[in-house]
Scaffold this motif. Sequence first.
Motif, mmCIF file in Angstrom:
data_model
loop_
_atom_site.group_PDB
_atom_site.id
_atom_site.type_symbol
_atom_site.label_atom_id
_atom_site.label_comp_id
_atom_site.label_asym_id
_atom_site.label_seq_id
_atom_site.Cartn_x
_atom_site.Cartn_y
_atom_site.Cartn_z
ATOM 1 N N ALA A 280 50.450 33.350 15.788
ATOM 2 C CA ALA A 280 49.715 32.124 15.493
ATOM 3 C C ALA A 280 49.693 31.180 16.682
ATOM 4 N N MET A 281 50.810 31.120 17.408
ATOM 5 C CA MET A 281 50.859 30.208 18.557
ATOM 6 C C MET A 281 49.877 30.653 19.631
ATOM 7 N N SER A 282 49.819 31.985 19.880
ATOM 8 C CA SER A 282 48.867 32.462 20.881
ATOM 9 C C SER A 282 47.459 32.108 20.467
ATOM 10 N N VAL A 283 47.181 32.294 19.181
ATOM 11 C CA VAL A 283 45.825 32.024 18.714
ATOM 12 C C VAL A 283 45.487 30.558 18.932
ATOM 13 N N LEU A 284 46.439 29.685 18.619
ATOM 14 C CA LEU A 284 46.195 28.256 18.817
ATOM 15 C C LEU A 284 45.966 27.952 20.297
ATOM 16 N N MET A 285 46.742 28.609 21.146
ATOM 17 C CA MET A 285 46.561 28.385 22.581
ATOM 18 C C MET A 285 45.185 28.843 23.028
ATOM 19 N N CYS A 286 44.757 29.987 22.502
ATOM 20 C CA CYS A 286 43.436 30.478 22.894
ATOM 21 C C CYS A 286 42.346 29.536 22.420
ATOM 22 N N ILE A 287 42.570 28.940 21.250
ATOM 23 C CA ILE A 287 41.573 27.974 20.768
ATOM 24 C C ILE A 287 41.513 26.783 21.721
ATOM 25 N N GLU A 288 42.698 26.362 22.175
ATOM 26 C CA GLU A 288 42.716 25.264 23.146
ATOM 27 C C GLU A 288 41.946 25.648 24.402
ATOM 28 N N MET A 289 42.096 26.913 24.785
ATOM 29 C CA MET A 289 41.399 27.373 25.978
ATOM 30 C C MET A 289 39.886 27.303 25.775
ATOM 31 N N MET A 290 39.442 27.714 24.587
ATOM 32 C CA MET A 290 37.998 27.655 24.314
ATOM 33 C C MET A 290 37.511 26.207 24.364
ATOM 34 N N LEU A 291 38.324 25.322 23.804
ATOM 35 C CA LEU A 291 37.968 23.902 23.845
ATOM 36 C C LEU A 291 37.828 23.438 25.289
ATOM 37 N N ASN A 292 38.777 23.890 26.125
ATOM 38 C CA ASN A 292 38.738 23.465 27.511
ATOM 39 C C ASN A 292 37.516 23.983 28.221
ATOM 40 N N ALA A 293 37.101 25.205 27.876
ATOM 41 C CA ALA A 293 35.882 25.738 28.488
ATOM 42 C C ALA A 293 34.712 24.821 28.182
ATOM 43 N N VAL A 294 34.619 24.399 26.930
ATOM 44 C CA VAL A 294 33.506 23.528 26.541
ATOM 45 C C VAL A 294 33.611 22.179 27.244
ATOM 46 N N MET A 295 34.858 21.672 27.338
ATOM 47 C CA MET A 295 35.045 20.385 27.989
ATOM 48 C C MET A 295 34.651 20.451 29.462
ATOM 49 N N LEU A 296 34.990 21.570 30.091
ATOM 50 C CA LEU A 296 34.620 21.736 31.496
ATOM 51 C C LEU A 296 33.104 21.641 31.646
ATOM 52 N N LEU A 297 32.412 22.278 30.735
ATOM 53 C CA LEU A 297 30.954 22.255 30.777
ATOM 54 C C LEU A 297 30.432 20.832 30.617
ATOM 55 N N LEU A 298 31.042 20.116 29.675
ATOM 56 C CA LEU A 298 30.599 18.737 29.438
ATOM 57 C C LEU A 298 30.789 17.891 30.687
ATOM 58 N N VAL A 299 31.980 18.041 31.302
ATOM 59 C CA VAL A 299 32.245 17.224 32.482
ATOM 60 C C VAL A 299 31.280 17.612 33.609
ATOM 61 N N ALA A 300 31.042 18.928 33.761
ATOM 62 C CA ALA A 300 30.139 19.369 34.819
ATOM 63 C C ALA A 300 28.764 18.743 34.610
ATOM 64 N N PHE A 301 28.263 18.811 33.408
ATOM 65 C CA PHE A 301 26.912 18.282 33.196
ATOM 66 C C PHE A 301 26.883 16.772 33.218
ATOM 67 N N SER A 302 28.032 16.160 32.896
ATOM 68 C CA SER A 302 28.113 14.720 33.092
ATOM 69 C C SER A 302 27.884 14.398 34.556
ATOM 70 N N GLY A 303 28.404 15.275 35.440
ATOM 71 C CA GLY A 303 28.156 15.067 36.856
ATOM 72 C C GLY A 303 26.701 15.330 37.215
ATOM 73 N N TYR A 304 26.156 16.419 36.686
ATOM 74 C CA TYR A 304 24.786 16.779 37.073
ATOM 75 C C TYR A 304 23.770 15.771 36.561
ATOM 76 N N TYR A 305 24.017 15.246 35.383
ATOM 77 C CA TYR A 305 23.055 14.293 34.832
ATOM 78 C C TYR A 305 23.437 12.855 35.119
ATOM 79 N N ARG A 306 24.583 12.656 35.774
ATOM 80 C CA ARG A 306 25.070 11.303 36.050
ATOM 81 C C ARG A 306 25.176 10.475 34.777
ATOM 82 N N ASP A 307 25.745 11.065 33.775
ATOM 83 C CA ASP A 307 25.858 10.362 32.489
ATOM 84 C C ASP A 307 27.318 10.421 32.041
#
Lengths: 593, 105, 339, 168
Positions: free
Chosen positions: B33-60
């Motif tokens: 269960a702990m590994s699964v939770l960690m992997c979920i955190e990783m997926m969240l981080n992937a999405v967050m990375l995308l958000l931050v990247a596009f925040s840079g690209y769109y200057r928003d």
Amino acid sequence: MMLFGMIATLAFPLIGFFLITLLGRVLPRPVGGWLACVSVAGAFISAGTVLLTCESSATIGLFNWFEVGNVSAHFSILVDSLSLWMSVMITGVGGLIHVYALGYMKDDVRLNSFFAYFNLFVFFMLVLVLSDSFLGMFIGWEGVGLCSYLLIGFWYETHAYAIAAKKAFVMNRIGDLGFLFAILMMLFFWGTTQFSVVFIQGLGLGAGVLTAMTMGLLIGAVGKSAQIPLFTWLPDAMAGPTPVSALIHAATMVTAGVYLIARSHVLFSGAPLTSLMVVGLGVATAVFGALVALVQRDIKKVLAYSTMSQLGYMVSAAGFGAYSAALFHMTTHAFFKALLFLAAGNVIHGLHGEQDIFKMGGLRKKLPFTFVVFLIGTLAIVGCPPFSGFFSKDAILAEAFAYSRTVFVVLCVVSVMSSFYMFRLLFLTFFGNARYGEKHPHEGALVMQIPLAILAVLATVGGCLDWPQESILTPVLGVTLVVLALSGGVAYFIFGKQVDVLAKQPVSMGYRMLWNKFYVDEVYQRIIVGPFLSLSRGLNQYFEIFLGKLDVVSLRSVRWVGYPFKKMQDGNSGTYILVMTVGILCLLVGLFL
Amino acid sequence: MTYLETIPSEWYLILSAIVFCIGLCGVLIRRNAMSVLMCIEMMLNAVMLLLVAFSGYYRDFSAQIAVFFIMIVAAAEVAVGLVIFSMMFKKTSSIDLDDWGHLKG
Amino acid sequence: MLFWIEKISLVVLVFCVTLVIAMYATLAERKFAAFFQDRIGPDRAGPFGLLQPLADGIKFFFKEEFIPANADRFLFVLGPCLSMIAACMTTAVIPWGHDIVIFGQTMALQIADLNVGVLYLAGVVSLGVYGIMIGGWASNNKYSVLSAIRASSQMISYELAMGLALIALVMHTGSLSLREIVQAQHGGHWNVFFQPLGFLLFLICSFAEANRVPFDLAECETELVGGYHTEYSSMKLGFYLFAEYINMFIASAVMSALYFGGYHFPGLYHIGLSDNSAALVGVGVFFLKIAAFMFFFIWIRWTLPRFRYDQLMRLGWKILLPLAIANMIFTGFLSLLLG
Amino acid sequence: MVTLFLVLSLLTVLSALCVVFTRNLIYSVLSLIVCFFAIAGHYVLLKASFLAVIQVIVYAGAIMVLFLFMLMLMNLNKKAEASKPFSLKVVAVGVCLLVLVALVSIVFLSAPRVCFAPLAPVSGSVSALGPLLFNEYAIPFELTSILFLSAVAGVVMIGSYGKKAKKQ
């Protein structure tokens, strides 16, 4: 002013209901009752203010209830003389009965819930009369039905009372079905049930459609106003506490049918066949009620059948177009019937629950106040000239005379009968020898006497509200007096003396017929309930075998079909996520590639 | 040439997709269960990375605010998740998700 | 290019200074301990025992490298390294002095002036726990694990109050950059006068974060046989001990910079020094302040007894945290009223 | 710049792979910390320095410490994790690869190219985010704090469940 007043009128009883319901457990006992009285008084004052200050009629839009396709339902308040007058009457008479109930119910354990139901009833009754559409009216209609059910069965610990409540509920549902049918027809034709639309466009329909629609309304009115054939619930409804009988089953709710017919008179005027049926049913009910009331022994049952009979009067009046006379009689009837019920309540209260008039007698001395008000009520209901009943009843009779001689004659006979049974009730209760054994009758508390006094005054002078202009009454006056004197005399001769009334019971077939209310209940039992029950039992047995076979088959097939799905639901979240991922994959491919 | 002009936005999309899919894979194949939770955190981080990247690209900056909120919620989620795991562990002496299949019908 | 040379030389300098100070902090600790206990203390290696730290270092390097049989070798080595790294990372944002001008080049005496400097501090401090946790876990010893658990919960608990004290400070100064915070304190406007409660909270929390007495629950000998470094020996143990002194040094530096004016001292601009020499005097003053705080750390260690574990937790959650919140709200309210 | 991106990305992906495919839980945790640090590095490159620091504080400093803490409390190093059936693993990895292929091909086939607005580059510093957070997003901010508070209350309640039962 008008908007505020009307909203206050509606809001007071509702707030009262919520307060008493929510705080019912913490409030000290009498406070809940006083709260209820205050809220109804507030509604009375606001409705009265609007009635006195506002001349014109208006529609106040409150909110949009729903809109489905081209069907729309707005919830608005219709303010005109009829609805205002009805609300003032409801809140006024209702308020007096509330105060009376404070005394009558003061020892009851569930006092607070009683008053909560009472307030809720007043609210729904106001919704019924104030709504400007049939749909809104239907809400109130069902709401008062619910409260009636709750209050008839208020002492549900007694099995018979619970049965009576159930009976009232079921019979009312039959009527409601008719009403609902009419509403659905309106929605089908016009997409709305606003009075303003319905009454303008109503006459544009074909006579057949209109007849069907008004038939629906009539069935609704018959159910609510306890007309033939849906009347058997009303006498049974006397199981409820006496204030309930006075408020719901005499003064307000049962007149809703009359109100419905009067309100939609435009439609009825376009459907002569239905109008004829209204008159027929009304007259038949008037006769029937009066006949049965002649021989009943239960004080409240006599009054209940008398109510039925009077309702028949009103309904038939509404049927032959005498709407204002019908409503006038409705008002005066509310006064004197509430008075009679409450006075009867005093008697019952004084005799610790005794309701059989053959076990009363001679109470004139013991309960002088009650006697006086009961006498006033009796004189009012029989139509003795200075009292209110005279004017309203004779207004109906005058219209009936203009409509049809037969109807007039029948209604006159009913009138005579009603004076006879009322005097019989009066004499059996208050005159003659005391037959109540060891009990010590006593007057009720002051809170019970004040409403009675006010109602007595209203029953006396209520006739001024709509002084008849037509001179036809003058010759009637003498006749009426003579008839009254005669019937009263006969009644006194039979029942008023200090004789053993029980020995005077005739045992003829006619008497038995009347005593058993023409066996209507039994007939219903035989031809409707019995066959229905045996049909159900038969079907039950049949289906038991059939379904017993069927369910094995269906069980097996369902299990067989479900097996793969069961395997999928293995409780392992990993599998679920895997399946979900495959779904997402499919979505991605399908949507973007 | 600023940094954002040298790096095409597709690179971030692909990086985020790769991390997301690795996390997804972990959720699917791990039983702990702990590994699964960690992997979920990783997926969240992937999405967050995308958000931050596009925040840079769109200057928003709104995307960065969203990432901030995601972090808060993730912290709350992890706290609640871990305490549930610890209670389950006390009860079943196992941290294996497949042992907790009480939904099984 | 010059920029990198400048930065790299500064990094090397700061690193060396940090190590030297940490080395001599051990000596100072022992000397002061002896003084408090009316002993002489180390006096054999060199005059007044000044070479003692070198001797200790040599001993650490030449001791047998011992790793328990069932321990995780990689993690066992990783633990002390992480401790050292986390301890050293904080030095990056501390402003050591005014800019100085060398060969016409202005040189900032700070490795990196981050615009989120205070947050960086909090972040690095929160990493400090990993070294202890991993070391304790890798030792495969139940005392070590218990110590690691204690250390982690203690650090998490006290980080909260520390962070809130920092936030109140940031609200007061309006900047997250340490350099700006120090600059704003020139002329005697030290933050400690405006944030006395915040300083007190920060002080207590830095004792807890540096694992110093009275908060050294992670290595209490009486209960845990030495705690997370029970199984450690030779230079790996040396790293842990070193990290503790570096942490002490860093905490002192941070407190001096944040609350006591950093390299400012009253009268700096009135004694008529050239810019460069004023900057150097400022650096000296800064180190004096640091030394005073380090003395305070040592003083406390040999004066106060250790907390019990439940007392520690109660202090952290029920006293320091509410106080820090109240301080923060009060500061916000005040700056709303005045600003 | 490109090298920096590539190095960080490689670090991110490798540590992420390590998280998933290492049997030892504590190594998973450590690799995940490395992964988060790499992502924080990406944030720094993207000029979101505030988020980078917050990422370190929240993920590395708090969340992963919690994970380690729980690992130590449950003493999980001895128990070898039971593994899923091999076939299931193959299917899962295959599905994940397919999702990856689908996402990448979507990126290349249909994603519109991002156009740069001709604005001066700005950094996601605290002074830029602060006004946005406390003006435009003040209500969501308060709501998240309420969520967080209730999560804390929930954690305390769940955590003390057994204790109460014992006391009674």
